[in-house]
Design a protein around this motif. Structure first.
Motif, PDB file in Angstrom:
ATOM      1  N   VAL A   1       0.760  -1.318   0.032  1.00  0.00           N
ATOM      2  CA  VAL A   1       0.370   0.206  -0.071  1.00  0.00           C
ATOM      3  C   VAL A   1       0.656   0.906   0.192  1.00  0.00           C
ATOM      4  O   VAL A   1       1.677   1.295   1.007  1.00  0.00           O
ATOM      5  N   ARG A   2       0.404   2.449  -1.102  1.00  0.00           N
ATOM      6  CA  ARG A   2       1.630   3.812  -0.955  1.00  0.00           C
ATOM      7  C   ARG A   2       0.740   4.101  -0.197  1.00  0.00           C
ATOM      8  O   ARG A   2       0.885   5.225   0.619  1.00  0.00           O
ATOM      9  N   THR A   3      -0.965   4.608  -0.607  1.00  0.00           N
ATOM     10  CA  THR A   3      -1.744   5.413   0.182  1.00  0.00           C
ATOM     11  C   THR A   3      -3.000   4.795   0.911  1.00  0.00           C
ATOM     12  O   THR A   3      -3.524   3.344  -0.265  1.00  0.00           O
ATOM     13  N   ALA A   4      -3.023   4.658   1.787  1.00  0.00           N
ATOM     14  CA  ALA A   4      -4.588   3.760   2.519  1.00  0.00           C
ATOM     15  C   ALA A   4      -5.180   5.244   2.702  1.00  0.00           C
ATOM     16  O   ALA A   4      -5.240   6.313   3.696  1.00  0.00           O
ATOM     17  N   VAL A   5      -7.086   5.212   2.645  1.00  0.00           N
ATOM     18  CA  VAL A   5      -7.466   6.790   2.785  1.00  0.00           C
ATOM     19  C   VAL A   5      -9.166   5.690   3.597  1.00  0.00           C
ATOM     20  O   VAL A   5      -9.881   4.683   2.136  1.00  0.00           O
ATOM     21  N   GLY A   6      -9.707   6.402   4.580  1.00  0.00           N
ATOM     22  CA  GLY A   6     -10.443   4.951   4.926  1.00  0.00           C
ATOM     23  C   GLY A   6     -11.637   6.572   5.832  1.00  0.00           C
ATOM     24  O   GLY A   6     -10.849   7.196   6.772  1.00  0.00           O
ATOM     25  N   THR A   7     -12.696   5.940   5.929  1.00  0.00           N
ATOM     26  CA  THR A   7     -13.848   5.746   6.713  1.00  0.00           C
ATOM     27  C   THR A   7     -14.143   5.046   7.501  1.00  0.00           C
ATOM     28  O   THR A   7     -15.085   3.842   7.179  1.00  0.00           O
ATOM     29  N   VAL A   8     -14.721   4.927   8.609  1.00  0.00           N
ATOM     30  CA  VAL A   8     -15.133   4.844  10.155  1.00  0.00           C
ATOM     31  C   VAL A   8     -16.494   5.735  10.188  1.00  0.00           C
ATOM     32  O   VAL A   8     -16.613   6.234  10.172  1.00  0.00           O
ATOM     33  N   PHE A   9     -17.742   4.694   9.637  1.00  0.00           N
ATOM     34  CA  PHE A   9     -19.155   4.966   9.292  1.00  0.00           C
ATOM     35  C   PHE A   9     -19.377   5.800  10.969  1.00  0.00           C
ATOM     36  O   PHE A   9     -18.855   4.827  11.864  1.00  0.00           O
ATOM     37  N   PRO A  10     -19.454   6.680  11.981  1.00  0.00           N
ATOM     38  CA  PRO A  10     -20.689   7.831  10.107  1.00  0.00           C
ATOM     39  C   PRO A  10     -19.099   9.137   9.692  1.00  0.00           C
ATOM     40  O   PRO A  10     -18.872   9.057   8.698  1.00  0.00           O
ATOM     41  N   ASN A  11     -18.465   9.493  10.731  1.00  0.00           N
ATOM     42  CA  ASN A  11     -17.329  10.761  10.427  1.00  0.00           C
ATOM     43  C   ASN A  11     -16.486  10.707  10.825  1.00  0.00           C
ATOM     44  O   ASN A  11     -16.141  11.465  10.991  1.00  0.00           O
ATOM     45  N   LEU A  12     -15.592   9.720  10.898  1.00  0.00           N
ATOM     46  CA  LEU A  12     -14.638   9.495  11.581  1.00  0.00           C
ATOM     47  C   LEU A  12     -13.288   8.707  10.283  1.00  0.00           C
ATOM     48  O   LEU A  12     -14.335   7.630   9.556  1.00  0.00           O
ATOM     49  N   SER A  13     -12.424   9.608   9.479  1.00  0.00           N
ATOM     50  CA  SER A  13     -11.472   9.394   8.986  1.00  0.00           C
ATOM     51  C   SER A  13     -10.381   8.977   9.179  1.00  0.00           C
ATOM     52  O   SER A  13      -9.474   9.888   9.597  1.00  0.00           O
ATOM     53  N   PHE A  14      -9.195   8.851   8.490  1.00  0.00           N
ATOM     54  CA  PHE A  14      -8.298   8.279   7.815  1.00  0.00           C
ATOM     55  C   PHE A  14      -7.288   8.165   6.700  1.00  0.00           C
ATOM     56  O   PHE A  14      -8.289   7.966   6.240  1.00  0.00           O
ATOM     57  N   LEU A  15      -5.840   9.005   7.107  1.00  0.00           N
ATOM     58  CA  LEU A  15      -5.409   9.204   5.536  1.00  0.00           C
ATOM     59  C   LEU A  15      -3.937   8.502   6.172  1.00  0.00           C
ATOM     60  O   LEU A  15      -3.547   9.436   7.205  1.00  0.00           O
ATOM     61  N   MET A  16      -3.052   8.003   4.998  1.00  0.00           N
ATOM     62  CA  MET A  16      -1.809   7.325   5.586  1.00  0.00           C
ATOM     63  C   MET A  16      -1.262   7.573   3.647  1.00  0.00           C
ATOM     64  O   MET A  16      -1.404   7.425   2.842  1.00  0.00           O
ATOM     65  N   GLN A  17      -0.090   8.566   3.767  1.00  0.00           N
ATOM     66  CA  GLN A  17       0.144   8.486   2.743  1.00  0.00           C
ATOM     67  C   GLN A  17       1.997   8.300   3.084  1.00  0.00           C
ATOM     68  O   GLN A  17       1.813   9.217   3.983  1.00  0.00           O
ATOM     69  N   PRO A  18       3.012   8.577   1.883  1.00  0.00           N
ATOM     70  CA  PRO A  18       4.460   9.042   2.324  1.00  0.00           C
ATOM     71  C   PRO A  18       4.236  10.867   1.552  1.00  0.00           C
ATOM     72  O   PRO A  18       3.701  10.928   0.612  1.00  0.00           O
TER      73      PRO A  18
END
Length: 440
Positions: free
Chosen positions: A291-308
């Protein structure tokens, strides 16, 4: 085309919307509508597990923060024995706000109106003129702060207002597999690096939640400068490679971007990579190493992003993680909370470099953040206009996509990364709550 109701017909309209989602349609008006906002406050946020805080924000006895579940302000505090409690930020006597600061340290909370005093765990312990005024009729044990149900996963503290809602573990439904990429980067887990960035924006929370559920489609356009200047370890032609993973019927989703020439676990220091290989499962290592980039949402309104991210074009750079909460304050308006998460056991040098990358890319004034909010505010403004009342948006990419049989992670996983599958899952769950068809 959805026929949008503005009166008592909202119930039938919602059912029509839910059917439209299955066919790849979603109404533009939903992103800025008073009726929808009111229903979300009544039927969605009180019944879901909503993120409140990271345990590392309140590390010591007496530490507290104030956060929200829908329109309910909540005190999240660590008591003198180290236990975490959540209570409604409201005095039981006449309803005054107890904590007026967003964070601090206190063993007790004293109301500034009539002086009722509570332990930071919520018990009422002090009532002025108790003997003279109440003459023994008031039982303090019956008038503590209103308790909020909480549960945790890997340092994240969630709250839920509905006692009938299943456990957090069941609610996440296997999405923990993907959350571990953000939360278990090493044997000591994660921690926040500094207080959250925090601001108000004329943007609907749902636009942000959708984008971070795996929208790789916008990246080569909205963030084109990143490719042109060499800050992405991919190109516009390869950026769509990877997977879109969702938990059917739960609303959670993540986009996992993959670049063929990107080194395994690129952007992590070697010692941290070694720790992750001891912490994560073999299936997680197989997935996350690609994985280069991981962008996700825990329903309903919490999100995460990882990238270099690298200040030197063409180099691998340093990995950073941003955790983001979109708190709705009105139709088409929200409060944004944005944290930087770092591995607790990493070197201070790595933590500082990751925080610098986060600040430059996705802090309040970050370059990528400005790109996104410029677009999101305009989408929100358009959604309010009268001509979009009966206009739908297309969500038809990946319709009928079959699950990737070789992918070892849970959920419905499809290729490529640029796909609408996660969004249909997100909106389907949203519609279930608003229609009222979610089983307790």
């Amino acid at each position: 085309m959805t026929t949008w109701a503005v009166d008592s017909g909202i119930e039938s309209s919602l059912r029509e919307i839910r059917e439209g989602i299955k066919e790849g349609r979603f109404p533009a008006r939903a992103f800025n509508d008073q009726q929808i906002f009111d229903l979300e406050q009544q039927r969605l946020f009180p019944r879901t597990w909503c993120f409140l805080a990271h345990e590392s924000e309140i590390p010591s006895p007496g530490d507290y923060v104030t956060r929200y579940i829908g329109n309910n302000n909540i005190i999240v505090a660590r008591d003198e024995q180290g236990q975490i409690h959540a209570n409604l930020n409201m005095c039981r006597h006449r309803g005054n706000v107890m904590c007026k600061s967003e964070m601090g340290n206190a063993s007790h909370f004293r109301c500034s109106y009539h002086g009722w005093t509570y332990k930071n765990s919520g018990e009422l312990i002090g009532v002025p003129y108790m003997k003279e005024g109440y003459e023994g009729r008031l039982k303090r044990k019956d008038w503590g702060l209103v308790n909020v149900r909480i549960d945790t996963y890997a340092g994240l503290v969630f709250g839920c207002l509905d006692p009938r809602t299943p456990s957090l573990e069941e609610y996440l439904g296997g999405f923990q597999f993907y959350l571990d990429l953000y939360l278990k980067q090493g044997e000591a887990g994660s921690e926040v690096h500094g207080p959250p960035d925090h601001w108000v924006a004329d943007t609907d929370w749902k636009i942000c939640a959708e984008n971070f559920a795996g929208d790789g489609y916008h990246t080569p356009v909205a963030h084109q400068f990143g490719f042109n200047l060499g800050y992405f370890p991919s190109s516009g032609s390869t950026h769509s490679q990877g997977w879109a993973a969702s938990i059917p019927g739960r609303g959670h989703g993540i986009g996992l971007g993959h670049s063929p020439n990107f080194p395994p676990f690129g952007g992590f220091p070697e010692e941290l990579t070694a720790e992750m290989k001891r912490t994560l499962s073999p299936a997680q290592i197989e997935v996350f190493s690609k994985v280069r980039t991981a962008v996700g949402t825990v329903f309903p309104n919490l999100s995460f992003l990882m990238q270099p991210f690298s200040l030197v074009p063409g180099e691998t750079g340093v990995r950073f993680v941003t955790m983001r909460l979109y708190h709705p304050v009105g139709p088409g308006r929200m409060e944004m909370y944005s944290w930087c998460l770092v591995p607790r056991g990493a070197s201070q040098e790595y933590k500082d470099e990751a925080y610098k990358a986060y600040t430059l890319a996705f802090g309040q004034a970050g370059t990528f953040e400005q790109d996104d909010f410029e677009n999101w505010t305009k989408v929100t403004r358009s959604a309010k206009s009268t001509m979009v009342k009966n206009i739908d948006f297309p969500y038809i990419m990946g319709m009928g996509s079959e699950r990737d049989p070789d992918f070892p992670g849970p959920g419905h996983v499809v290729r490529p990364y640029v796909n609408d599958t996660n969004f249909r899952n997100l909106w389907g769950r949203w519609a279930d709550y608003l229609v009222g068809d979610v089983e307790p």
